[in-house]
Design a protein around this motif. Structure first.
Motif, PDB file in Angstrom:
ATOM      1  N   ALA A   1       5.476   3.814  -8.837  1.00  0.00           N
ATOM      2  CA  ALA A   1       4.607   3.493  -7.701  1.00  0.00           C
ATOM      3  C   ALA A   1       3.247   4.173  -7.850  1.00  0.00           C
ATOM      4  CB  ALA A   1       5.283   3.921  -6.401  1.00  0.00           C
TER       5      ALA A   1
ATOM      6  N   ASP B   1       0.832  -1.204   0.000  1.00  0.00           N
ATOM      7  CA  ASP B   1       0.000   0.000   0.000  1.00  0.00           C
ATOM      8  C   ASP B   1       0.869   1.258   0.000  1.00  0.00           C
ATOM      9  OD1 ASP B   1      -2.431  -1.435   0.152  1.00  0.00           O
ATOM     10  OD2 ASP B   1      -2.139  -1.681   2.320  1.00  0.00           O
ATOM     11  N   LYS B   2       2.025   1.167   0.696  1.00  0.00           N
ATOM     12  CA  LYS B   2       2.889   2.337   0.831  1.00  0.00           C
ATOM     13  C   LYS B   2       4.341   1.883   0.953  1.00  0.00           C
ATOM     14  CE  LYS B   2       1.546   5.689   3.578  1.00  0.00           C
ATOM     15  NZ  LYS B   2       1.296   6.491   4.805  1.00  0.00           N
TER      16      LYS B   2
ATOM     17  N   VAL C   1       0.471   2.726  -5.584  1.00  0.00           N
ATOM     18  CA  VAL C   1       1.204   2.560  -4.331  1.00  0.00           C
ATOM     19  C   VAL C   1       1.610   3.935  -3.804  1.00  0.00           C
ATOM     20  CG1 VAL C   1       3.266   1.572  -3.247  1.00  0.00           C
ATOM     21  CG2 VAL C   1       2.077   0.303  -5.059  1.00  0.00           C
TER      22      VAL C   1
ATOM     23  N   THR D   1       3.762   6.725  -1.636  1.00  0.00           N
ATOM     24  CA  THR D   1       5.202   6.845  -1.439  1.00  0.00           C
ATOM     25  C   THR D   1       5.544   7.843  -0.343  1.00  0.00           C
ATOM     26  OG1 THR D   1       5.292   8.481  -3.230  1.00  0.00           O
ATOM     27  CG2 THR D   1       5.817   6.198  -3.796  1.00  0.00           C
TER      28      THR D   1
ATOM     29  N   SER E   1       7.067  -8.079  -3.407  1.00  0.00           N
ATOM     30  CA  SER E   1       5.798  -8.394  -2.733  1.00  0.00           C
ATOM     31  C   SER E   1       5.442  -9.869  -2.833  1.00  0.00           C
ATOM     32  CB  SER E   1       4.662  -7.545  -3.329  1.00  0.00           C
ATOM     33  OG  SER E   1       4.429  -7.895  -4.679  1.00  0.00           O
TER      34      SER E   1
END
Length: 673
Positions: free
Chosen positions: A21, A3-4, A26, A28, A321
């Protein structure tokens, strides 16, 4: 998918990671130092955390502060970029211990490949070809000298924990080895905290070719073909291209398989680069030898993205991931040719001395910024930003893609002609000179290309001086016209008069050469410009010009040439840019400069802000012209200050370790009569 993520870096790579991202949804987090409080990478991210002082040791290398920033902001993973902590196994392990994903290889792989000597031994066991050399743990200088003598000169001394040309010296004679070793060790300890070195045979006519590899957590590993990075100065890359010109498919496959074997030997995960030195023998045969593995994303990764159509940062995020590699080896293809030029703040005509200053003008060609396309710019600066002495001198990367190498070359030269930077010295015109050399144009590549072509690369007038002066005159006249009062014939400032002739004189200095231009107006005719220097007429003819429609350019015709020019005025300086090249002129005002005298001889000043590393002399020493007097460190590199003439050292004004500003007097030298 995360998510971050937190990006533990700065500049163009931080902006590059943030862009992918964002496209993937995503969030940042940026980190920044005092010097980077208003930097572009801070604005490019969703959040930002201050982590310390301007020097890297006070901020970007303080990994405990970076981990705290990730904890405070709720980031799940950390992307290290390249440089700084990207190849630090302790940081990678600390991320894991803190419950954060390090977007890179496991700490064990970083450790295995981080020390060049140990990695060579590991590669030898894996069957990867090696250059003859010494990679042992015993670092006794006398032993290293004996090993260098045994290997045979020339040899290359390399920092075992290093990269980017830091802590690296080529040595041609045994008598020069000890001094080169001392300098390498000093630079290595300052850059990497480890002064261990290895010694290798310096391969003649070498090409620097590297293979992009990628591994995932499922045990798959692929190579995304090769990049040729042979064009270098001071062991640092200048131009990179993919694929490597003249690479036989069979050799490409062998190098790719060797790179994958190297990655598998250390259980590699993520993006990495296996670097090879390629020896070119008579008849066109080539052998390759393992040099090192960079356990991170490389600066030159965009050329691989251009020829494969893949986003390597996206691959990094997916693999980190837990996802498998997006493509298998047989699905990867090469399309066209790509070249990357590193635009740096430096003076090529002064041994590539780094430059600092503010980007008073920063203009770029039109491009598709982060997607595959014909022209791409990766940068982390904006017009008005300062290039400081704390970080690397690279301003931007200009990447082009074409169907063929010839098309890519032409496209890169055109794109470079549209890069306008004013405020500090850059290598833009030098890059254009390199592209135009016979060696580069015909892909006769090796790491000595710049040295071999130095006669046509350095101290060259990038654009004809008369044309540059004509553009400056036209710029002045257009500015005066813009200031005229409409409908007032007596307010005209273009030299018009109803009878006789009227003349205007313009005087400039260009790289120490005084040049004058006389513009003659005749009733009812086009003004005529005469350009002369030292009593010699350089050019003469009608001057025809107009402001280009919808822009700042000038359409110009003079001396039998037509061109497009853009002129930026900064104080007395005039910066002229044309498709053929650029020039800087200084407008001379005789009244303003009356009474000025030359600076006192014997003053040796710092050519840039930095740290005094060492003095090679003491007060009272007699020195010869060209003798090394002091060593400074700036922008991660060491620079030697040499005596401009024979003389005697009167006084040292600083001590090793002192920080000095640009222009600070380091020592006083009494020049011999």
């Amino acid at each position: 998918m995360f998510d971050k993520i937190l990006i533990a870096n700065r500049g163009e790579i931080a902006c590059r990671v943030a862009a992918t991202a964002r496209r993937m949804g995503v969030k940042t987090v940026a980190v920044y130092s005092d010097a980077d409080a208003s930097a572009q990478h801070v604005a490019a991210c969703d959040e930002a955390v201050h982590i310390g002082g301007s020097a890297p040791q006070e901020s970007y290398l303080r990994w405990e502060r970076i981990l705290e920033a990730a904890r405070r902001t709720g980031a799940q993973a950390i992307h290290p970029g390249y440089g700084f902590l990207s190849e630090n196994e302790e940081f990678a392990q600390a991320c894991a211990d803190a419950g954060l994903v390090f977007i890179g290889p496991p700490p064990s792989a970083i450790q295995a490949m981080g020390l060049k000597a140990e990695s060579k031994q590991l590669m030898e066991k894996a069957g990867v070809p090696l250059v003859p050399g010494y990679h042992g743990a015993d670092q006794d200088p006398a032993l290293l000298q004996r090993e260098a003598d045994r290997i045979g000169y020339p040899v290359l001394i390399k920092a075992s924990a290093g990269g980017g040309g830091k802590g690296m010296r080529a040595v041609d004679r045994s008598a020069d080895f000890a001094a080169a070793l001392e300098s390498c060790k000093r630079e290595a300890i300052n850059s990497f905290g480890d002064d261990a070195v290895l010694i290798e045979k310096y391969v003649q006519r070498p090409r620097h070719i590297e293979i992009q590899v990628f591994g995932d957590m499922q045990g798959q590993c692929v190579y995304l073909f090769e990049r040729d990075c042979s064009v270098q100065r001071r062991h640092q890359k200048v131009l990179e291209e993919a694929p490597a010109p003249g690479m036989p498919p069979e050799m490409r496959a062998r190098m790719g398989e060797a790179a994958v074997a190297a990655a598998r030997a250390v259980g590699y995960v993520g993006a990495g680069t296996v670097e090879f030195i390629v020896e070119q023998r008579e008849g066109g045969a080539m052998d390759f030898f393992f040099m090192e593995m960079n356990t991170r994303l490389q600066v030159e990764h965009p050329v691989t993205e251009a020829i494969t159509g893949q986003d390597l940062v996206e691959w990094q995020l997916r693999v980190a991931s837990g996802e498998p590699l997006p493509l298998a080896q047989e699905q990867l293809r090469i399309t066209g040719h790509a070249i990357e030029a590193r635009i740096c703040a430096e003076n090529p005509d002064n041994q590539f001395l780094p430059a600092t200053g503010r980007l008073a003008v920063y203009r770029q060609p039109e491009c598709t910024r982060f997607e595959r396309g014909a022209v791409r710019i990766d940068d982390g600066v904006r017009e008005g930003d300062a290039i400081s002495p704390y970080y690397d001198s690279m301003i931007a990367k200009l990447i082009v893609h074409g169907d063929t190498r010839e098309q890519a070359l032409a496209r890169l030269d055109e794109a470079l002609s549209r890069v306008h930077i004013v405020g500090l010295a850059t290598n833009v015109q030098f890059l254009r000179h390199v592209l135009r050399t016979e060696s580069f144009a015909q892909a006769r590549l090796d790491t000595a290309l710049i040295q071999r072509e130095q006669a046509v690369l350095f101290h060259q007038a990038p654009v004809a001086l008369p044309l540059a002066l004509a553009a400056t005159v036209a710029h002045t006249l257009l500015a005066e016209r813009a200031a005229e009062r409409p409908g007032d014939p007596f307010g005209r400032r273009d030299g018009w008069q109803g009878w006789g002739e009227n003349r205007r004189r313009f005087e400039v200095d260009c790289a120490g050469q005084a040049v004058a231009a006389v513009l003659t107006y005749r009733p009812g005719g086009t003004p005529v410009l005469q350009v002369e220097s030292g009593g010699t007429l350089l050019a003469e003819g009608p001057l025809v010009f107009s402001a280009a429609q919808g822009g700042e350019d000038i359409d110009l015709a003079f001396g039998g040439e037509r061109t497009r020019a853009r002129v930026y005025a900064r104080g007395e300086s005039r910066h002229v840019f044309t498709p053929r090249g650029a020039a800087q002129l200084t407008v001379l005002d005789r009244l303003a400069h009356a009474g000025e005298t030359q600076a006192e001889g014997g003053r040796l000043t710092a050519p840039m802000p930095g740290k005094v590393v060492a003095f090679a002399v003491r007060a009272g020493d007699r020195v010869a012209k060209g003798q090394a007097l002091a060593v400074m460190e700036a922008m991660k590199m060491e620079h030697t200050i040499a005596a401009p003439a024979d003389g005697t050292v009167e006084e040292l004004l600083y001590a090793p370790g002192d920080q000095v500003t640009e222009g600070a007097e380091l020592l006083r030298l009494a020049v011999a009569a």
